[in-house]
Design a protein around this motif. Sequence first.
Motif, PDB file in Angstrom:
ATOM      1  N   PRO A  19     -18.459   1.094   1.795  1.00  0.00           N
ATOM      2  CA  PRO A  19     -17.539   2.196   2.133  1.00  0.00           C
ATOM      3  C   PRO A  19     -16.453   1.804   3.129  1.00  0.00           C
ATOM      4  CG  PRO A  19     -19.803   2.976   2.091  1.00  0.00           C
ATOM      5  CD  PRO A  19     -19.870   1.490   1.944  1.00  0.00           C
ATOM      6  N   LEU A  20     -16.789   1.001   4.145  1.00  0.00           N
ATOM      7  CA  LEU A  20     -15.783   0.616   5.131  1.00  0.00           C
ATOM      8  C   LEU A  20     -14.675  -0.202   4.485  1.00  0.00           C
ATOM      9  CD1 LEU A  20     -14.671   0.401   7.968  1.00  0.00           C
ATOM     10  CD2 LEU A  20     -16.202  -1.560   8.371  1.00  0.00           C
ATOM     11  N   ALA A  21     -15.048  -1.175   3.676  1.00  0.00           N
ATOM     12  CA  ALA A  21     -14.040  -1.993   2.996  1.00  0.00           C
ATOM     13  C   ALA A  21     -13.199  -1.137   2.059  1.00  0.00           C
ATOM     14  CB  ALA A  21     -14.720  -3.120   2.217  1.00  0.00           C
ATOM     15  N   ARG A  22     -13.823  -0.172   1.408  1.00  0.00           N
ATOM     16  CA  ARG A  22     -13.087   0.730   0.510  1.00  0.00           C
ATOM     17  C   ARG A  22     -12.011   1.493   1.276  1.00  0.00           C
ATOM     18  NH1 ARG A  22     -13.620   3.638  -4.255  1.00  0.00           N
ATOM     19  NH2 ARG A  22     -15.427   2.383  -4.815  1.00  0.00           N
ATOM     20  N   ARG A  23     -12.377   2.018   2.445  1.00  0.00           N
ATOM     21  CA  ARG A  23     -11.405   2.785   3.229  1.00  0.00           C
ATOM     22  C   ARG A  23     -10.275   1.895   3.731  1.00  0.00           C
ATOM     23  NH1 ARG A  23     -16.178   5.472   5.052  1.00  0.00           N
ATOM     24  NH2 ARG A  23     -16.310   4.141   6.907  1.00  0.00           N
ATOM     25  N   LEU A  24     -10.607   0.683   4.146  1.00  0.00           N
ATOM     26  CA  LEU A  24      -9.583  -0.233   4.642  1.00  0.00           C
ATOM     27  C   LEU A  24      -8.612  -0.634   3.532  1.00  0.00           C
ATOM     28  CD1 LEU A  24     -11.858  -2.512   6.852  1.00  0.00           C
ATOM     29  CD2 LEU A  24     -10.104  -0.929   7.685  1.00  0.00           C
ATOM     30  N   ILE A  25      -9.146  -0.946   2.363  1.00  0.00           N
ATOM     31  CA  ILE A  25      -8.296  -1.333   1.232  1.00  0.00           C
ATOM     32  C   ILE A  25      -7.388  -0.181   0.827  1.00  0.00           C
ATOM     33  CG2 ILE A  25      -8.368  -1.840  -1.248  1.00  0.00           C
ATOM     34  CD1 ILE A  25     -10.788  -3.648  -0.652  1.00  0.00           C
ATOM     35  N   THR A  26      -7.938   1.024   0.784  1.00  0.00           N
ATOM     36  CA  THR A  26      -7.141   2.194   0.417  1.00  0.00           C
ATOM     37  C   THR A  26      -6.021   2.437   1.428  1.00  0.00           C
ATOM     38  OG1 THR A  26      -9.060   3.197  -0.672  1.00  0.00           O
ATOM     39  CG2 THR A  26      -7.240   4.664  -0.088  1.00  0.00           C
ATOM     40  N   ALA A  27      -6.321   2.246   2.713  1.00  0.00           N
ATOM     41  CA  ALA A  27      -5.300   2.430   3.751  1.00  0.00           C
ATOM     42  C   ALA A  27      -4.197   1.383   3.631  1.00  0.00           C
ATOM     43  CB  ALA A  27      -5.945   2.360   5.131  1.00  0.00           C
ATOM     44  N   GLN A  28      -4.564   0.142   3.333  1.00  0.00           N
ATOM     45  CA  GLN A  28      -3.561  -0.913   3.193  1.00  0.00           C
ATOM     46  C   GLN A  28      -2.690  -0.687   1.964  1.00  0.00           C
ATOM     47  OE1 GLN A  28      -2.191  -3.014   4.894  1.00  0.00           O
ATOM     48  NE2 GLN A  28      -1.734  -4.944   3.874  1.00  0.00           N
ATOM     49  N   ILE A  29      -3.291  -0.225   0.882  1.00  0.00           N
ATOM     50  CA  ILE A  29      -2.509   0.104  -0.317  1.00  0.00           C
ATOM     51  C   ILE A  29      -1.470   1.171   0.015  1.00  0.00           C
ATOM     52  CG2 ILE A  29      -2.639   1.248  -2.570  1.00  0.00           C
ATOM     53  CD1 ILE A  29      -5.314  -0.184  -3.006  1.00  0.00           C
ATOM     54  N   ALA A  30      -1.890   2.197   0.744  1.00  0.00           N
ATOM     55  CA  ALA A  30      -0.972   3.285   1.098  1.00  0.00           C
ATOM     56  C   ALA A  30       0.186   2.767   1.944  1.00  0.00           C
ATOM     57  CB  ALA A  30      -1.732   4.382   1.844  1.00  0.00           C
ATOM     58  N   ARG A  31      -0.095   1.841   2.863  1.00  0.00           N
ATOM     59  CA  ARG A  31       0.977   1.292   3.712  1.00  0.00           C
ATOM     60  C   ARG A  31       2.008   0.532   2.883  1.00  0.00           C
ATOM     61  NH1 ARG A  31      -0.181  -1.838   9.035  1.00  0.00           N
ATOM     62  NH2 ARG A  31      -1.079  -3.400   7.639  1.00  0.00           N
ATOM     63  N   LEU A  32       1.549  -0.320   1.988  1.00  0.00           N
ATOM     64  CA  LEU A  32       2.483  -1.124   1.200  1.00  0.00           C
ATOM     65  C   LEU A  32       3.241  -0.264   0.194  1.00  0.00           C
ATOM     66  CD1 LEU A  32       0.440  -4.407   0.565  1.00  0.00           C
ATOM     67  CD2 LEU A  32       1.860  -3.756   2.524  1.00  0.00           C
ATOM     68  N   ASP A  33       2.555   0.684  -0.435  1.00  0.00           N
ATOM     69  CA  ASP A  33       3.233   1.552  -1.403  1.00  0.00           C
ATOM     70  C   ASP A  33       4.312   2.400  -0.734  1.00  0.00           C
ATOM     71  OD1 ASP A  33       1.893   0.653  -3.612  1.00  0.00           O
ATOM     72  OD2 ASP A  33       0.462   2.315  -3.703  1.00  0.00           O
TER      73      ASP A  33
END
Length: 298
Positions: A201-215
């Motif tokens: 779950p932690l990695a999932r949240r981090l990846i989702t947050a990074q995707i949002a930043r780049l998008d």
Amino acid sequence: MHDDTITGHPALPEPVPGVEVALTPAPRRRRVRSVVVGGLLAAARPLLGIHFEIYRREMSTSIFPRDERTSRVEGPRPESLAFVGSVAVAGLGVLSHGMTTSSQTAQRVAANRRRGMGWTEVSSPVLTAETASTLPALAAPGTDVAVLLLGIADVLTVTSPASWERSLRKLIERARREAGRDCAVVVAELPPMADFRPIPPLARRLITAQIARLDAVTRRLAREIDGVTAVPFPAWDLDGLFVQDLFSWASMHRTWAEALAPHVSFALDSVEARRASSSPLAEDVDLLASSGDEPVAA
């Protein structure tokens, strides 16, 4: 006297029938949140680095197309595309080049426009935007639209929004320098990578947050730079993307191509319109129209 304040905040104005009031976070709050998210991602770089190393090793043993690459659809008045990307262009998880996101996008556009199509591909499963911007060549001269499908490696290496922006700007500038100033650029936003495989779950949240930043950076650049389009990854049905509990890369490539093709077609229309408006014939017609004379048929 009636007091319309709550906990020290002024009351909202009375609602107007038929008018919706959207409340947005204050700019300062957004900046604070951005700093906090950036700090968390920076601290989590070692954790995501582990996932990136796992990803690199998986790529070395994964399935990729084994047949001969084809990059042309015969037809009248052929147009040209240049694809630059990672797994969507390299064809992760499929055995035929015709099943990749890039090939399916080109084929759909050609069929929709009833025209010929040729395309070039620059790819690597672990290609980052920065590395792509330093490659010897991105687009052939005369390319009509460059399509960028990057970012998966940038998510796992925690590329900063500033670095992502610099790389995208350089890619756009280089594509137009190599292809021609009229070349349009379509940038695919990132897919929901956290859904590709089970992860903590932690990695999932981090990846989702990074995707949002780049998008967010990608969308802003598309608003700022003429002739650049950002294409969100389409909403998908996760159940339809798994076959016997395994992620279906073939479905992912098809879904992505279906989303990209209409935007690429629209970009080609825009390029064609710009070229027509700047042609000598168009200039002659404009001069005749301004003088009040009618063009004489030959």
